[in-house]
Design a protein around this motif. Structure first.
Motif, short mmCIF file in Angstrom:
data_model
loop_
_atom_site.label_atom_id
_atom_site.label_comp_id
_atom_site.label_asym_id
_atom_site.label_seq_id
_atom_site.Cartn_x
_atom_site.Cartn_y
_atom_site.Cartn_z
N GLN A 170 -11.53 -0.49 4.12
CA GLN A 170 -10.79 -0.16 5.09
C GLN A 170 -11.21 1.35 5.54
OE1 GLN A 170 -7.27 -1.64 3.19
NE2 GLN A 170 -6.89 -3.30 4.59
N ILE A 222 -2.13 -0.85 6.70
CA ILE A 222 -3.37 -0.32 7.23
C ILE A 222 -3.87 -0.91 8.33
CG2 ILE A 222 -5.68 -0.29 6.26
CD1 ILE A 222 -3.73 1.42 4.60
N ILE A 225 -5.24 1.39 11.20
CA ILE A 225 -6.27 1.25 12.14
C ILE A 225 -5.98 1.33 13.47
CG2 ILE A 225 -8.34 -0.17 12.25
CD1 ILE A 225 -8.27 -0.74 9.34
N ALA A 275 -5.09 1.41 1.05
CA ALA A 275 -6.34 1.06 1.83
C ALA A 275 -7.47 0.68 0.60
CB ALA A 275 -6.88 2.12 2.64
#
Length: 202
Positions: A59, A117, A121, A55
């Motif tokens: 992020q 990533i 999320i 990341a």
């Protein structure tokens, strides 16, 4: 956990049921605390997993912002809870999704790097979303179980025990990750947290 509330049974709880409900709530909190500590959007363990997956700083910041960004869901959850009525079922259903969705971290190492990533999320966003429903239902439900005169002492004791559990577990997990600082190491830790949190719902 088979707790009964005034709203669910339309009857006043007897002293035994109240004591049992309070004990089970503390046990549930202690078993669930590792999961909450690990998956808190702005927590160090989730940030560590994200970094292990590659990341960027942006992020990491986006992950940390998910909690405040989704806080408005609590209002929606409260409105739905008023219509649904069955707080126990509402709580158990939202809790199950809130917790089990994190098993998705096991799939992250098998995804293309550019998708890892965004997928993480998404997992955190879904979990946080249903966590708002869970939290709203729990607060409403526990208010029926714990008499008003005993709530201060009850919440103080519950929070103290949960904090003590997380204090010990976080140190042990940190030590473990010092020697297993890989995506698989983080996944093992997170899956363990999910398992214990699901046991808490039994």
């Amino acid at each position: 956990m088979e707790l009964k509330t005034q709203s669910d049974t339309n009857a006043t709880l007897n002293p035994y049921a109240i004591r049992r409900g309070m004990r089970l709530s503390i046990l549930e909190g202690a078993l669930s605390q590792p999961f909450y500590g690990l998956t808190w959007p702005s927590g160090v363990f989730l940030a560590g997993l994200a970094l292990a997956l590659g990341a960027t700083t942006f992020q990491i910041g986006l992950l940390a912002a998910l909690g405040p960004l989704l806080s408005g869901v609590n209002y929606i959850a409260a409105r739905w809870l008023e219509r649904f009525k069955k707080r126990k079922l509402f709580y158990l259903g939202s809790s199950a999704v809130h917790r089990t969705v994190f098993l998705g971290v096991l799939l992250l190492p098998f995804m293309p790097e550019r998708m890892r990533i965004p997928a993480l999320i998404g997992i955190v966003a879904i979990s946080t979303f249903f966590g708002c429903f869970q939290g709203t239902a729990w607060l409403s439900w526990i208010a029926d179980i714990v008499p008003a005169a005993r709530r201060g002492a009850f919440f103080s004791r519950r929070n103290m025990i949960c904090t003590a559990v997380w204090l010990v577990i976080s140190v042990l997990l940190g030590k473990f990750l010092d020697t297993h600082h890989t995506v698989n190491g983080f996944n093992l830790v997170f899956v363990g947290g999910v398992i214990f949190s699901l046991l808490a719902l039994w």
